[in-house]
Design an enzyme around this catalytic site. Structure first.
Site, PDB file in Angstrom:
ATOM      1  N   LYS A 203      42.659 -22.839  19.677  1.00  0.00           N
ATOM      2  CA  LYS A 203      42.809 -23.427  18.480  1.00  0.00           C
ATOM      3  C   LYS A 203      42.521 -24.825  18.359  1.00  0.00           C
ATOM      4  O   LYS A 203      42.887 -25.855  19.471  1.00  0.00           O
ATOM      5  CB  LYS A 203      44.474 -23.531  18.404  1.00  0.00           C
ATOM      6  CG  LYS A 203      44.915 -24.219  17.102  1.00  0.00           C
ATOM      7  CD  LYS A 203      46.547 -23.996  17.080  1.00  0.00           C
ATOM      8  CE  LYS A 203      46.856 -24.639  15.756  1.00  0.00           C
ATOM      9  NZ  LYS A 203      48.556 -24.373  15.800  1.00  0.00           N
ATOM     10  N   ARG A 213      49.280 -28.513   5.922  1.00  0.00           N
ATOM     11  CA  ARG A 213      50.322 -28.999   6.448  1.00  0.00           C
ATOM     12  C   ARG A 213      51.254 -29.475   5.068  1.00  0.00           C
ATOM     13  O   ARG A 213      52.299 -29.882   5.098  1.00  0.00           O
ATOM     14  CB  ARG A 213      49.575 -30.529   6.975  1.00  0.00           C
ATOM     15  CG  ARG A 213      49.103 -30.377   8.301  1.00  0.00           C
ATOM     16  CD  ARG A 213      48.549 -31.445   8.915  1.00  0.00           C
ATOM     17  NE  ARG A 213      48.028 -30.947  10.058  1.00  0.00           N
ATOM     18  CZ  ARG A 213      46.891 -31.510  10.818  1.00  0.00           C
ATOM     19  NH1 ARG A 213      46.622 -32.615  10.498  1.00  0.00           N
ATOM     20  NH2 ARG A 213      46.418 -31.091  12.262  1.00  0.00           N
ATOM     21  N   ARG A 224      46.931 -34.388  16.843  1.00  0.00           N
ATOM     22  CA  ARG A 224      47.058 -33.299  17.836  1.00  0.00           C
ATOM     23  C   ARG A 224      45.810 -33.371  18.839  1.00  0.00           C
ATOM     24  O   ARG A 224      45.732 -32.096  19.371  1.00  0.00           O
ATOM     25  CB  ARG A 224      47.587 -32.169  17.229  1.00  0.00           C
ATOM     26  CG  ARG A 224      48.747 -31.972  16.264  1.00  0.00           C
ATOM     27  CD  ARG A 224      48.994 -30.683  15.488  1.00  0.00           C
ATOM     28  NE  ARG A 224      50.243 -30.877  14.949  1.00  0.00           N
ATOM     29  CZ  ARG A 224      50.640 -30.479  13.882  1.00  0.00           C
ATOM     30  NH1 ARG A 224      49.723 -29.833  13.027  1.00  0.00           N
ATOM     31  NH2 ARG A 224      51.654 -30.463  13.059  1.00  0.00           N
ATOM     32  N   GLU A 240      40.468 -21.238  28.513  1.00  0.00           N
ATOM     33  CA  GLU A 240      41.761 -21.029  28.060  1.00  0.00           C
ATOM     34  C   GLU A 240      41.714 -19.419  27.729  1.00  0.00           C
ATOM     35  O   GLU A 240      43.005 -18.888  28.071  1.00  0.00           O
ATOM     36  CB  GLU A 240      41.951 -21.612  26.625  1.00  0.00           C
ATOM     37  CG  GLU A 240      41.935 -23.242  26.450  1.00  0.00           C
ATOM     38  CD  GLU A 240      43.112 -23.572  26.684  1.00  0.00           C
ATOM     39  OE1 GLU A 240      44.117 -22.682  27.135  1.00  0.00           O
ATOM     40  OE2 GLU A 240      43.341 -24.824  26.584  1.00  0.00           O
ATOM     41  N   LYS A 255      40.741 -20.038  16.131  1.00  0.00           N
ATOM     42  CA  LYS A 255      41.344 -20.739  15.044  1.00  0.00           C
ATOM     43  C   LYS A 255      40.957 -22.040  14.959  1.00  0.00           C
ATOM     44  O   LYS A 255      40.800 -22.914  15.906  1.00  0.00           O
ATOM     45  CB  LYS A 255      42.879 -20.811  14.887  1.00  0.00           C
ATOM     46  CG  LYS A 255      43.499 -21.422  13.676  1.00  0.00           C
ATOM     47  CD  LYS A 255      44.932 -21.608  13.922  1.00  0.00           C
ATOM     48  CE  LYS A 255      45.607 -22.067  12.508  1.00  0.00           C
ATOM     49  NZ  LYS A 255      47.071 -22.133  12.562  1.00  0.00           N
ATOM     50  N   SER A 281      43.700 -22.533   5.997  1.00  0.00           N
ATOM     51  CA  SER A 281      43.970 -22.997   4.709  1.00  0.00           C
ATOM     52  C   SER A 281      42.821 -23.766   4.066  1.00  0.00           C
ATOM     53  O   SER A 281      42.449 -23.511   2.962  1.00  0.00           O
ATOM     54  CB  SER A 281      45.079 -23.922   4.852  1.00  0.00           C
ATOM     55  OG  SER A 281      44.997 -24.969   5.676  1.00  0.00           O
ATOM     56  N   TYR A 320      44.618 -15.434   3.870  1.00  0.00           N
ATOM     57  CA  TYR A 320      45.632 -15.569   2.504  1.00  0.00           C
ATOM     58  C   TYR A 320      45.340 -14.667   1.625  1.00  0.00           C
ATOM     59  O   TYR A 320      46.035 -14.322   0.664  1.00  0.00           O
ATOM     60  CB  TYR A 320      45.642 -16.812   2.201  1.00  0.00           C
ATOM     61  CG  TYR A 320      46.236 -17.994   3.235  1.00  0.00           C
ATOM     62  CD1 TYR A 320      47.744 -18.065   3.442  1.00  0.00           C
ATOM     63  CD2 TYR A 320      45.283 -18.674   3.914  1.00  0.00           C
ATOM     64  CE1 TYR A 320      48.057 -18.965   4.688  1.00  0.00           C
ATOM     65  CE2 TYR A 320      45.909 -19.565   5.083  1.00  0.00           C
ATOM     66  CZ  TYR A 320      46.945 -19.718   5.269  1.00  0.00           C
ATOM     67  OH  TYR A 320      47.477 -20.460   6.272  1.00  0.00           O
TER      68      TYR A 320
END
Length: 331
Positions: A203, A213, A224, A240, A255, A281, A320
């Site tokens: 990610k 957000r 982040r 990872e 992602k 998004s 979506y």
């Protein structure tokens, strides 16, 4: 004299002549079962709340979420990934609303399970960012950094309450070191070996999260970058991946999707569990905005992006457009 295998003897265009021919020789196919619908449910609203940056996407009420879940299941979509949006007054430093058995996400899990049973995989975001007043994915230290190990304790509790609410799959998305192992241990300790883990393995700290957000009413202050991955790195994703697999991940995710197709391909080549990608998004918003301007063919662009993600190695795609595309594929 024509030499076989060179022009004009060799004509690849023969396999592109008609829709039936192109369909027959297609190397990559989309199916409704490949798709997962991300959905937001907001506490304290009586009607769905449109998300301005994501035309066509809303923050659901529990009732409209039930309807959306049924529609997704009927279209052949495999799963629904739920994100809770609590009332601002319920946010605090440790994300208490995220571990409240009666919190909005747990209510949503129960509501969807009551409507769709096992016909639709009910999946849940396992992270604190929606529930903290600072908007970070974990518990903060006194100097404002995310405390990895203290956060893992909160994730363990989240896993337990989500499992007790009836979730099929949890998605630990905070990018804390050790999160998959801690969540697996927490689930097994309460006898929920049946709950699967979709690990957010790679990610990235992406500029494309902006509309999300708004969707979750984020209270984020700062960024982040100390826990999400650096967009410059790919070997880090493979590290990872190895860690998540060793800790018990049942599925893994990359992602965002489109800016990281190279990472997705590398992860898919190296993984011995199913691989997922999240068309996020910002990817959605760009297509919708360009289509609204008349600059691109919306429907063709949607299918092209999803096919590219599938071609790069994703067996599952969070998008979506899941229900819309599944209906189109069936129709």
């Amino acid at each position: 004299m024509t030499v076989y295998g060179s022009f004009p003897g060799s004509r690849p265009r023969r396999l592109r002549t008609t829709p039936a021919m192109r369909r027959m020789v297609a190397e990559t196919r989309l199916d409704p079962a490949d798709l997962i619908l991300p959905a937001f449910v907001r506490e304290g609203v009586e009607a769905p709340v449109p998300i301005a940056a994501m035309p066509g996407v809303v923050q659901h009420t529990l009732d409209t979420l039930r309807k959306a879940a049924v529609e997704a299941a009927e279209s052949g979509v495999s799963g629904i990934m739920l994100f809770g949006v609590p009332e601002d007054a319920k946010k605090d430093a440790v994300g208490t609303a995220g571990t409240d058995p009666d919190g909005i996400l747990q209510q949503a899990i129960r509501a969807v399970r009551s409507e769709t049973g096992d016909d639709l995989l009910v999946m849940s975001d396992l992270c604190l960012d929606e529930y903290t007043d600072h908007g970070h994915c974990g518990v903060l230290t006194d100097d404002g950094r995310v405390d990895n190990d203290a956060t893992l304790e909160r994730y363990a509790e989240m896993a337990r309450v989500q499992a007790e609410a009836g979730v099929h799959v949890v998605g630990p998305s905070g990018m804390m070191d050790g999160q998959v192992g801690v969540v697996r241990g927490a689930l097994d300790a309460i006898g929920r070996q049946d709950v699967a883990i979709l690990a957010y393995t790679a990610k990235y700290s992406s500029a494309f999260y902006g509309p999300f957000r708004e969707a979750v009413g984020s209270s984020l202050r700062g960024d982040r970058k100390t826990y999400q991955q650096d967009p410059a790195n790919v070997r880090e994703s493979l590290r990872e991946l190895a860690l998540d697999l060793a800790e018990g991940a049942d599925m893994v995710m990359v992602k965002p999707a489109l800016p990281y197709l190279d990472v997705l391909a590398r992860v898919a080549d190296a993984s011995d569990v199913p691989v997922c990608a999240y068309q996020i998004s910002g990817e959605y918003a760009m297509v919708e905005a360009a289509a609204e301007k008349g600059w691109i063919d919306r429907d063709a662009a949607i299918l092209e992006t999803l096919t590219g993600i599938r071609r790069a190695g994703a067996g599952m795609i969070l998008t979506y457009w899941a229900t819309e595309v599944a209906r189109r594929l069936r129709g």
